[in-house]
Motif scaffolding. Sequence first.
Motif, PDB file in Angstrom:
ATOM      1  N   GLN A   6       0.828  -1.204   0.000  1.00  0.00           N
ATOM      2  CA  GLN A   6       0.000   0.000   0.000  1.00  0.00           C
ATOM      3  C   GLN A   6       0.864   1.257   0.000  1.00  0.00           C
ATOM      4  O   GLN A   6       0.573   2.227  -0.703  1.00  0.00           O
ATOM      5  CB  GLN A   6      -0.934  -0.008   1.209  1.00  0.00           C
ATOM      6  N   GLN A   7       1.936   1.230   0.784  1.00  0.00           N
ATOM      7  CA  GLN A   7       2.842   2.377   0.833  1.00  0.00           C
ATOM      8  C   GLN A   7       3.534   2.567  -0.514  1.00  0.00           C
ATOM      9  O   GLN A   7       3.705   3.697  -0.985  1.00  0.00           O
ATOM     10  CB  GLN A   7       3.885   2.173   1.929  1.00  0.00           C
ATOM     11  N   LEU A   8       3.933   1.466  -1.146  1.00  0.00           N
ATOM     12  CA  LEU A   8       4.599   1.543  -2.445  1.00  0.00           C
ATOM     13  C   LEU A   8       3.687   2.182  -3.476  1.00  0.00           C
ATOM     14  O   LEU A   8       4.127   2.995  -4.308  1.00  0.00           O
ATOM     15  CB  LEU A   8       5.021   0.143  -2.902  1.00  0.00           C
ATOM     16  N   ARG A   9       2.418   1.844  -3.423  1.00  0.00           N
ATOM     17  CA  ARG A   9       1.458   2.396  -4.387  1.00  0.00           C
ATOM     18  C   ARG A   9       1.273   3.897  -4.242  1.00  0.00           C
ATOM     19  O   ARG A   9       0.802   4.561  -5.168  1.00  0.00           O
ATOM     20  CB  ARG A   9       0.119   1.676  -4.225  1.00  0.00           C
ATOM     21  N   ARG A 227      14.107 -10.406  -7.872  1.00  0.00           N
ATOM     22  CA  ARG A 227      14.398 -11.668  -7.189  1.00  0.00           C
ATOM     23  C   ARG A 227      13.916 -11.675  -5.747  1.00  0.00           C
ATOM     24  O   ARG A 227      13.733 -12.737  -5.157  1.00  0.00           O
ATOM     25  CB  ARG A 227      15.905 -11.954  -7.224  1.00  0.00           C
ATOM     26  N   ASN A 228      13.734 -10.504  -5.163  1.00  0.00           N
ATOM     27  CA  ASN A 228      13.316 -10.428  -3.758  1.00  0.00           C
ATOM     28  C   ASN A 228      12.715  -9.049  -3.486  1.00  0.00           C
ATOM     29  O   ASN A 228      12.869  -8.118  -4.283  1.00  0.00           O
ATOM     30  CB  ASN A 228      14.511 -10.685  -2.826  1.00  0.00           C
ATOM     31  N   THR A 229      12.030  -8.926  -2.349  1.00  0.00           N
ATOM     32  CA  THR A 229      11.387  -7.649  -2.020  1.00  0.00           C
ATOM     33  C   THR A 229      12.402  -6.570  -1.654  1.00  0.00           C
ATOM     34  O   THR A 229      12.096  -5.382  -1.750  1.00  0.00           O
ATOM     35  CB  THR A 229      10.386  -7.825  -0.867  1.00  0.00           C
ATOM     36  N   GLY A 230      13.595  -6.981  -1.243  1.00  0.00           N
ATOM     37  CA  GLY A 230      14.623  -5.994  -0.929  1.00  0.00           C
ATOM     38  C   GLY A 230      14.965  -5.138  -2.129  1.00  0.00           C
ATOM     39  O   GLY A 230      15.166  -3.921  -2.015  1.00  0.00           O
ATOM     40  N   GLU A 231      15.050  -5.745  -3.315  1.00  0.00           N
ATOM     41  CA  GLU A 231      15.310  -4.987  -4.540  1.00  0.00           C
ATOM     42  C   GLU A 231      14.198  -3.981  -4.790  1.00  0.00           C
ATOM     43  O   GLU A 231      14.450  -2.827  -5.163  1.00  0.00           O
ATOM     44  CB  GLU A 231      15.416  -5.943  -5.733  1.00  0.00           C
ATOM     45  N   ILE A 232      12.958  -4.421  -4.577  1.00  0.00           N
ATOM     46  CA  ILE A 232      11.807  -3.554  -4.813  1.00  0.00           C
ATOM     47  C   ILE A 232      11.835  -2.363  -3.855  1.00  0.00           C
ATOM     48  O   ILE A 232      11.626  -1.210  -4.254  1.00  0.00           O
ATOM     49  CB  ILE A 232      10.499  -4.352  -4.643  1.00  0.00           C
ATOM     50  N   GLU A 233      12.117  -2.632  -2.596  1.00  0.00           N
ATOM     51  CA  GLU A 233      12.148  -1.564  -1.595  1.00  0.00           C
ATOM     52  C   GLU A 233      13.226  -0.534  -1.914  1.00  0.00           C
ATOM     53  O   GLU A 233      13.042   0.668  -1.673  1.00  0.00           O
ATOM     54  CB  GLU A 233      12.352  -2.159  -0.203  1.00  0.00           C
ATOM     55  N   PRO A 245       3.229 -11.831  -8.832  1.00  0.00           N
ATOM     56  CA  PRO A 245       2.230 -11.986  -7.770  1.00  0.00           C
ATOM     57  C   PRO A 245       2.817 -12.448  -6.442  1.00  0.00           C
ATOM     58  O   PRO A 245       2.389 -11.989  -5.376  1.00  0.00           O
ATOM     59  CB  PRO A 245       1.273 -13.031  -8.353  1.00  0.00           C
ATOM     60  N   SER A 246       3.795 -13.355  -6.459  1.00  0.00           N
ATOM     61  CA  SER A 246       4.357 -13.860  -5.198  1.00  0.00           C
ATOM     62  C   SER A 246       5.034 -12.742  -4.400  1.00  0.00           C
ATOM     63  O   SER A 246       4.884 -12.657  -3.169  1.00  0.00           O
ATOM     64  CB  SER A 246       5.354 -14.992  -5.472  1.00  0.00           C
ATOM     65  N   LEU A 247       5.755 -11.860  -5.091  1.00  0.00           N
ATOM     66  CA  LEU A 247       6.413 -10.755  -4.394  1.00  0.00           C
ATOM     67  C   LEU A 247       5.405  -9.669  -3.999  1.00  0.00           C
ATOM     68  O   LEU A 247       5.568  -9.026  -2.952  1.00  0.00           O
ATOM     69  CB  LEU A 247       7.531 -10.167  -5.254  1.00  0.00           C
ATOM     70  N   LEU A 251       4.912  -8.266  -0.112  1.00  0.00           N
ATOM     71  CA  LEU A 251       4.838  -6.859   0.254  1.00  0.00           C
ATOM     72  C   LEU A 251       3.521  -6.534   0.947  1.00  0.00           C
ATOM     73  O   LEU A 251       3.469  -5.708   1.860  1.00  0.00           O
ATOM     74  CB  LEU A 251       4.993  -5.982  -0.997  1.00  0.00           C
ATOM     75  N   ASP A 252       2.463  -7.194   0.509  1.00  0.00           N
ATOM     76  CA  ASP A 252       1.136  -6.938   1.085  1.00  0.00           C
ATOM     77  C   ASP A 252       1.029  -7.446   2.525  1.00  0.00           C
ATOM     78  O   ASP A 252       0.251  -6.919   3.323  1.00  0.00           O
ATOM     79  CB  ASP A 252       0.064  -7.597   0.215  1.00  0.00           C
ATOM     80  N   LYS A 253       1.832  -8.449   2.860  1.00  0.00           N
ATOM     81  CA  LYS A 253       1.811  -9.016   4.220  1.00  0.00           C
ATOM     82  C   LYS A 253       2.758  -8.304   5.166  1.00  0.00           C
ATOM     83  O   LYS A 253       2.691  -8.497   6.381  1.00  0.00           O
ATOM     84  CB  LYS A 253       2.167 -10.506   4.157  1.00  0.00           C
TER      85      LYS A 253
END
Length: 326
Positions: A6-9, A227-233, A245-247, A251-253
């Motif tokens: 939600q924060q990312l959005r 490859r992981n949520t760390g990259e996204i963050e 979808p898996s990542l 993030l949603d959790k």
Amino acid sequence: MPSKLQQLREMTLVVADTGDIDAVKRLKPVDCTTNPSLVLKAVGLPLFAEKFDEALDWGRSQNLSDEQRVVKIGDRLAISVGAELTKLVEGRVSTEVDADLSFDTEGSIKKAHEIIAAYGERGVSKDRILVKLGSTWEGIRAAEQLQKAGIDCNMTLIFNKAQAIAAAEAGAFLISPFVGRILDWHVKASGKTYSSDEDPGVVSVKEIYRYYKAHGIDTVVMGASFRNTGEIEQLAGCDRLTISPSLLDELDKDQGTLERKLHPEMDGAKPERVSMDERAFRWAMNEDAMATEKLAEGIRQFNADLQKMRGLIAERLGLGAREAAE
């Protein structure tokens, strides 16, 4: 506290990297992006069984050679997946030009116009579609002509700044730097474990983003292949991020705080403006082993899945192994 998704959005347009209709319904991204690998998975779902049969029946009714019939049915299936996705997202759906046209400028342009026309026949306007092209020199030249014709392009398989600069100079609507695949190459080459902030894929996207913003370039930067949520963050604040979808679920959790990392007005020295003609582009690619290898590998992988799709279609049409391979 809102989830990290939600924060990312709030700071980045989130795109779903999938052809999975159920995942899109659940996660509600603004845009969707597909490629031959994702389309191949999608047509194996029960939801598309009827559409697969419809495409086969349509193909049988066309006055075409067996080889042409297989190709045209595959095109129709890709559009079927994309058209379903346009019903679920507010924004755009990316549909890829055949990987075996990656070094064929005129062939890519022709295929792109066919894609837009096929969507139009289904009532989907071109402003809902991004045509995906591999970021070869030939693909970038195709994008230049398509953009002039009012067809927006998503330049995929971006692995270095030379590709990003050339795509921007061609007027491409959007680029997709492949974060995870860049990391894969460096891990294999060095044996090193990278933290998220020093991840070579993350660093590459940050450099491209800084270059674009410093020089007022409108081309959208959309990080991909995570490859992981760390990259996204680490790329929170990028124009767009296309995420599996898996990542997205991870993030949603996660209820932690998400810090914005990228801003249009970033501190630091302004990067020098570079002009990227064909000679400079090809030399930059030659000097970058990672980008050269990963671009070629990505094209081969997408083409392999395209051929799998065509083989499946040939099998369903009752063609022999020889015809399926031709």
